[in-house]
Scaffold this motif. Structure first.
Motif, PDB file in Angstrom:
ATOM      1  N   ALA A 147      -1.521  10.221   8.953  1.00  0.00           N
ATOM      2  CA  ALA A 147      -2.183   9.211   9.788  1.00  0.00           C
ATOM      3  C   ALA A 147      -1.738   7.815   9.378  1.00  0.00           C
ATOM      4  CB  ALA A 147      -3.694   9.347   9.667  1.00  0.00           C
ATOM      5  N   TRP A 148      -1.522   7.597   8.072  1.00  0.00           N
ATOM      6  CA  TRP A 148      -1.107   6.289   7.621  1.00  0.00           C
ATOM      7  C   TRP A 148       0.303   5.968   8.090  1.00  0.00           C
ATOM      8  CZ3 TRP A 148       2.249   3.293   5.018  1.00  0.00           C
ATOM      9  CH2 TRP A 148       1.802   2.030   4.688  1.00  0.00           C
ATOM     10  N   VAL A 149       1.164   6.957   8.122  1.00  0.00           N
ATOM     11  CA  VAL A 149       2.533   6.733   8.606  1.00  0.00           C
ATOM     12  C   VAL A 149       2.510   6.369  10.092  1.00  0.00           C
ATOM     13  CG1 VAL A 149       4.735   7.883   9.062  1.00  0.00           C
ATOM     14  CG2 VAL A 149       3.642   8.136   6.844  1.00  0.00           C
ATOM     15  N   VAL A 150       1.649   7.022  10.848  1.00  0.00           N
ATOM     16  CA  VAL A 150       1.506   6.676  12.269  1.00  0.00           C
ATOM     17  C   VAL A 150       1.032   5.238  12.411  1.00  0.00           C
ATOM     18  CG1 VAL A 150       0.179   7.172  14.355  1.00  0.00           C
ATOM     19  CG2 VAL A 150       1.168   9.037  13.042  1.00  0.00           C
ATOM     20  N   LEU A 151       0.059   4.825  11.597  1.00  0.00           N
ATOM     21  CA  LEU A 151      -0.423   3.446  11.642  1.00  0.00           C
ATOM     22  C   LEU A 151       0.661   2.457  11.220  1.00  0.00           C
ATOM     23  CD1 LEU A 151      -4.037   3.814  10.260  1.00  0.00           C
ATOM     24  CD2 LEU A 151      -3.333   3.289  12.594  1.00  0.00           C
ATOM     25  N   LEU A 152       1.509   2.830  10.265  1.00  0.00           N
ATOM     26  CA  LEU A 152       2.611   1.972   9.847  1.00  0.00           C
ATOM     27  C   LEU A 152       3.593   1.757  11.001  1.00  0.00           C
ATOM     28  CD1 LEU A 152       4.133   0.526   7.487  1.00  0.00           C
ATOM     29  CD2 LEU A 152       5.325   2.681   7.163  1.00  0.00           C
ATOM     30  N   LEU A 153       3.935   2.822  11.698  1.00  0.00           N
ATOM     31  CA  LEU A 153       4.847   2.705  12.839  1.00  0.00           C
ATOM     32  C   LEU A 153       4.218   1.909  13.973  1.00  0.00           C
ATOM     33  CD1 LEU A 153       6.351   6.307  12.853  1.00  0.00           C
ATOM     34  CD2 LEU A 153       7.407   4.195  12.007  1.00  0.00           C
ATOM     35  N   LEU A 154       2.920   2.097  14.178  1.00  0.00           N
ATOM     36  CA  LEU A 154       2.212   1.334  15.206  1.00  0.00           C
ATOM     37  C   LEU A 154       2.195  -0.154  14.853  1.00  0.00           C
ATOM     38  CD1 LEU A 154       0.612   1.718  17.841  1.00  0.00           C
ATOM     39  CD2 LEU A 154      -1.437   1.895  16.435  1.00  0.00           C
ATOM     40  N   GLY A 155       1.979  -0.460  13.575  1.00  0.00           N
ATOM     41  CA  GLY A 155       2.030  -1.852  13.134  1.00  0.00           C
ATOM     42  C   GLY A 155       3.393  -2.465  13.339  1.00  0.00           C
ATOM     43  N   ALA A 156       4.450  -1.710  13.060  1.00  0.00           N
ATOM     44  CA  ALA A 156       5.810  -2.211  13.283  1.00  0.00           C
ATOM     45  C   ALA A 156       6.055  -2.466  14.768  1.00  0.00           C
ATOM     46  CB  ALA A 156       6.831  -1.228  12.731  1.00  0.00           C
ATOM     47  N   ALA A 157       5.525  -1.591  15.614  1.00  0.00           N
ATOM     48  CA  ALA A 157       5.673  -1.790  17.059  1.00  0.00           C
ATOM     49  C   ALA A 157       4.929  -3.035  17.519  1.00  0.00           C
ATOM     50  CB  ALA A 157       5.164  -0.562  17.812  1.00  0.00           C
ATOM     51  N   PHE A 158       3.748  -3.280  16.961  1.00  0.00           N
ATOM     52  CA  PHE A 158       2.996  -4.485  17.313  1.00  0.00           C
ATOM     53  C   PHE A 158       3.726  -5.749  16.861  1.00  0.00           C
ATOM     54  CE2 PHE A 158      -1.364  -2.237  17.462  1.00  0.00           C
ATOM     55  CZ  PHE A 158      -1.149  -1.920  18.797  1.00  0.00           C
ATOM     56  N   ILE A 159       4.359  -5.702  15.692  1.00  0.00           N
ATOM     57  CA  ILE A 159       5.105  -6.857  15.217  1.00  0.00           C
ATOM     58  C   ILE A 159       6.270  -7.148  16.164  1.00  0.00           C
ATOM     59  CG2 ILE A 159       6.647  -7.657  13.376  1.00  0.00           C
ATOM     60  CD1 ILE A 159       4.757  -6.185  11.426  1.00  0.00           C
ATOM     61  N   PHE A 160       6.967  -6.101  16.605  1.00  0.00           N
ATOM     62  CA  PHE A 160       8.103  -6.294  17.516  1.00  0.00           C
ATOM     63  C   PHE A 160       7.645  -6.822  18.863  1.00  0.00           C
ATOM     64  CE2 PHE A 160      10.908  -4.538  20.823  1.00  0.00           C
ATOM     65  CZ  PHE A 160      12.038  -5.270  20.530  1.00  0.00           C
TER      66      PHE A 160
ATOM     67  N   TYR B  22       0.275  11.179  -1.863  1.00  0.00           N
ATOM     68  CA  TYR B  22       0.694  11.897  -0.667  1.00  0.00           C
ATOM     69  C   TYR B  22       0.636  13.404  -0.863  1.00  0.00           C
ATOM     70  CZ  TYR B  22       4.933  11.988  -3.435  1.00  0.00           C
ATOM     71  OH  TYR B  22       5.822  12.152  -4.454  1.00  0.00           O
ATOM     72  N   LYS B  23       0.391  13.877  -2.055  1.00  0.00           N
ATOM     73  CA  LYS B  23       0.339  15.312  -2.312  1.00  0.00           C
ATOM     74  C   LYS B  23      -1.003  15.886  -1.886  1.00  0.00           C
ATOM     75  CE  LYS B  23       3.662  15.099  -6.049  1.00  0.00           C
ATOM     76  NZ  LYS B  23       3.903  15.273  -7.467  1.00  0.00           N
ATOM     77  N   LYS B  24      -1.122  17.203  -1.903  1.00  0.00           N
ATOM     78  CA  LYS B  24      -2.364  17.857  -1.490  1.00  0.00           C
ATOM     79  C   LYS B  24      -3.537  17.287  -2.245  1.00  0.00           C
ATOM     80  CE  LYS B  24      -0.509  22.295  -0.108  1.00  0.00           C
ATOM     81  NZ  LYS B  24      -0.500  23.721  -0.335  1.00  0.00           N
ATOM     82  N   PRO B  25      -4.686  17.149  -1.699  1.00  0.00           N
ATOM     83  CA  PRO B  25      -5.206  17.544  -0.397  1.00  0.00           C
ATOM     84  C   PRO B  25      -5.159  16.434   0.648  1.00  0.00           C
ATOM     85  CG  PRO B  25      -7.046  16.951  -1.750  1.00  0.00           C
ATOM     86  CD  PRO B  25      -5.786  16.764  -2.583  1.00  0.00           C
ATOM     87  N   SER B  26      -4.468  15.345   0.396  1.00  0.00           N
ATOM     88  CA  SER B  26      -4.550  14.201   1.317  1.00  0.00           C
ATOM     89  C   SER B  26      -3.329  14.072   2.217  1.00  0.00           C
ATOM     90  CB  SER B  26      -4.731  12.921   0.503  1.00  0.00           C
ATOM     91  OG  SER B  26      -3.616  12.726  -0.325  1.00  0.00           O
ATOM     92  N   ARG B  27      -2.669  15.152   2.545  1.00  0.00           N
ATOM     93  CA  ARG B  27      -1.467  15.074   3.391  1.00  0.00           C
ATOM     94  C   ARG B  27      -1.789  14.604   4.798  1.00  0.00           C
ATOM     95  NH1 ARG B  27       2.957  19.679   2.158  1.00  0.00           N
ATOM     96  NH2 ARG B  27       3.427  18.955   0.074  1.00  0.00           N
ATOM     97  N   VAL B  28      -2.940  14.999   5.333  1.00  0.00           N
ATOM     98  CA  VAL B  28      -3.321  14.556   6.678  1.00  0.00           C
ATOM     99  C   VAL B  28      -3.549  13.052   6.672  1.00  0.00           C
ATOM    100  CG1 VAL B  28      -5.058  14.785   8.485  1.00  0.00           C
ATOM    101  CG2 VAL B  28      -4.302  16.798   7.231  1.00  0.00           C
ATOM    102  N   ASP B  29      -4.151  12.533   5.621  1.00  0.00           N
ATOM    103  CA  ASP B  29      -4.381  11.096   5.523  1.00  0.00           C
ATOM    104  C   ASP B  29      -3.057  10.332   5.492  1.00  0.00           C
ATOM    105  OD1 ASP B  29      -7.060  11.641   5.407  1.00  0.00           O
ATOM    106  OD2 ASP B  29      -7.164  11.535   3.222  1.00  0.00           O
ATOM    107  N   VAL B  30      -2.085  10.831   4.773  1.00  0.00           N
ATOM    108  CA  VAL B  30      -0.789  10.169   4.685  1.00  0.00           C
ATOM    109  C   VAL B  30      -0.086  10.216   6.035  1.00  0.00           C
ATOM    110  CG1 VAL B  30       1.474  10.241   3.594  1.00  0.00           C
ATOM    111  CG2 VAL B  30      -0.576  10.557   2.224  1.00  0.00           C
TER     112      VAL B  30
ATOM    113  N   HIS C  52       0.830  -1.205   0.000  1.00  0.00           N
ATOM    114  CA  HIS C  52       0.000   0.000   0.000  1.00  0.00           C
ATOM    115  C   HIS C  52       0.867   1.258   0.000  1.00  0.00           C
ATOM    116  CE1 HIS C  52      -3.361   2.622   0.679  1.00  0.00           C
ATOM    117  NE2 HIS C  52      -2.774   3.108   1.755  1.00  0.00           N
ATOM    118  N   LEU C  53       1.945   1.250   0.760  1.00  0.00           N
ATOM    119  CA  LEU C  53       2.857   2.390   0.779  1.00  0.00           C
ATOM    120  C   LEU C  53       3.475   2.613  -0.598  1.00  0.00           C
ATOM    121  CD1 LEU C  53       4.228   4.538   2.528  1.00  0.00           C
ATOM    122  CD2 LEU C  53       6.024   2.886   2.975  1.00  0.00           C
ATOM    123  N   ALA C  54       3.830   1.533  -1.283  1.00  0.00           N
ATOM    124  CA  ALA C  54       4.376   1.661  -2.636  1.00  0.00           C
ATOM    125  C   ALA C  54       3.337   2.249  -3.585  1.00  0.00           C
ATOM    126  CB  ALA C  54       4.837   0.301  -3.138  1.00  0.00           C
ATOM    127  N   ARG C  55       2.086   1.829  -3.452  1.00  0.00           N
ATOM    128  CA  ARG C  55       1.028   2.351  -4.315  1.00  0.00           C
ATOM    129  C   ARG C  55       0.812   3.838  -4.067  1.00  0.00           C
ATOM    130  NH1 ARG C  55      -4.773   3.022  -3.985  1.00  0.00           N
ATOM    131  NH2 ARG C  55      -4.503   2.626  -1.776  1.00  0.00           N
TER     132      ARG C  55
END
Length: 68
Positions: free
Chosen positions: A24-37, A14-22, A4-7
């Protein structure tokens, strides 16, 4: 998550107007990595112990963050 990140980057979503969405997605990606660890070390047996050692060892090799 990686596909999904590659897509997102291929379609430049990631460009305007969806910067806030991106953001939030980066936060979810980091949270997922923390859950995996934390899922690997959750049983706290020998395998979990060494998974924690390897994970913290890899974090220690990051140039700026690893030294602190």
């Amino acid at each position: 998550m990686g596909l999904h990140l590659a897509r997102v980057f291929i379609w430049a979503a990631y460009k305007k107007p969806s910067r806030v969405d991106v953001g939030a997605w980066v936060v979810l990606l980091l949270l997922g990595a923390a859950f995996i660890f934390t899922g690997a070390i959750l049983p706290w047996d020998t395998t979990g112990y060494w998974a924690g050692e390897v994970g913290t060892g890899m974090a220690g090799t990051v140039p700026v963050i690893g030294t602190s």
